[in-house]
Write an enzyme that holds these catalytic residues in place. Sequence first.
Site, mmCIF file in Angstrom:
data_model
loop_
_atom_site.group_PDB
_atom_site.id
_atom_site.type_symbol
_atom_site.label_atom_id
_atom_site.label_comp_id
_atom_site.label_asym_id
_atom_site.label_seq_id
_atom_site.Cartn_x
_atom_site.Cartn_y
_atom_site.Cartn_z
ATOM 1 N N GLU A 319 18.699 11.955 14.348
ATOM 2 C CA GLU A 319 18.580 12.004 12.899
ATOM 3 C C GLU A 319 19.455 10.947 12.247
ATOM 4 O O GLU A 319 20.673 10.919 12.450
ATOM 5 C CB GLU A 319 19.021 13.364 12.363
ATOM 6 C CG GLU A 319 18.176 14.543 12.797
ATOM 7 C CD GLU A 319 18.698 15.831 12.168
ATOM 8 O OE1 GLU A 319 17.931 16.465 11.426
ATOM 9 O OE2 GLU A 319 19.861 16.194 12.416
ATOM 10 N N CYS A 320 18.858 10.075 11.469
ATOM 11 C CA CYS A 320 19.558 9.082 10.645
ATOM 12 C C CYS A 320 20.587 8.290 11.461
ATOM 13 O O CYS A 320 20.223 7.340 12.137
ATOM 14 C CB CYS A 320 20.208 9.758 9.439
ATOM 15 S SG CYS A 320 20.556 8.599 8.076
ATOM 16 N N GLY A 321 21.868 8.656 11.410
ATOM 17 C CA GLY A 321 22.850 7.941 12.210
ATOM 18 C C GLY A 321 22.519 7.974 13.684
ATOM 19 O O GLY A 321 22.780 7.017 14.415
#
Length: 442
Positions: A319-321
């Site tokens: 997720e994202c990072g």
Amino acid sequence: MSIAVPAVMITAPASGQGKSMVTAALARLHRNAGRKVRVFKHGPDYLDPMVLEVASGHPVYQLHPWMTGEDECRWRLAEAAQDADLILIEGSMGLFDGDPSSADLAKLMDIPALPVIDAGGMAQTFGALVLGLASYDPELSVYEVIANKIGSPRHGEMLREGLPEGVSLLGAIPRNDAMNIPDRHMGLVQPAELDNLDQQLDQAAEVLKAAGLDELPKAVPIAPAERVRPETLLAGVRIAIARDLAFSFIYRANTELLLAMGAELHYFSPLVDSELPPADALWLPGGYPDLHGSTLANNAAMGDAIRGFYNDGKPILAECGGLMACTDELTDKDGAVHAQLGLIPGRAAIVKRLQGIGMQSLNTTEGQLRGHTFHRSTLDTSWQPAAKTEKQTGTGGEAVFCCKGLVASYFYAYFPSAPEVVAAIFRGQPLTFHNDKENTRA
């Protein structure tokens, strides 16, 4: 039978008024007075709850009628009311911003709103602003207000004198360094990076006490609500979760759901560990990999372990990072380029402008997984998305990439919104995506 508990929604006319620190200082003030304080956060946020947990000494959960669902809002407050002496909910953005807004949540739970207003450079206009907030929605209760960053005691008296009928000034907070926590491009600095947060919160609590904010708000009835227990869809599944200063954006509700579904959770640090714990699935949550790019790049043993996990076709949620760390390269805000895991071809780069924000959903035949997006990075890759999330309002969404067992996106998921989808991801079962905005959840 309902339980009467002092409760209030700490809100503001806009972001940047100081409501996060006021909420944290209020929680610490009443905690130091021997009260059990339960704090919640309206809407998606990872960093504010970290500070609020330190301030209150208790877990902090999200409440959002769309993302978490109205039923969850009800039972979380009902559980807190069983033994809490005070319930605080920190709003998001401005009082009436968003859909559903902080005001919508306050009305749903029949809890009054307590606006925090930065009064710097303001005198009689303060009263006009309060009048607007208090009268904009007749169904919303606003009977007190907090003035923040006043210049002098006389300034505070001027503000008090100018308030409209029916609204009183709970307190006027002077400018004080104890009321400021440093922030960066994604929000507040993480508590683990602050050496003196406990001391600062105690000082901030004393600032509020001197400003007259030590009285409890009115008690409101909190109705009982039943909690629905999930099926044990992840019984015996071992999930390795990255958790350190680079990967820390994890909702408590998400990990608690995984446990309730029967999963075994094993945490590790991609920054310092050299191997993965024994696991059937891997979760790389969001955070700040860009601030630790060189450390991640230099941990060759961990990189090899994650690449081996991926090449074996085992399930990975990024997720994202976590997605950023899966790319070939990551460019930080200073322009330095760091080699990353190389699971996703291409480069992620931190940029100055916000690239994505707002509530979104991932629609599958297994259910609608709700959450949000908030990122200041771009992704340049040759991969084509298997699907895109849908915005709660408007068009467009975040790309969702699927390859082998990897599911990667800038989208942050709130797991309890669709346990079946989460179970499928961590079991490595293929998802069937579709667009269905009519698939709603109360």
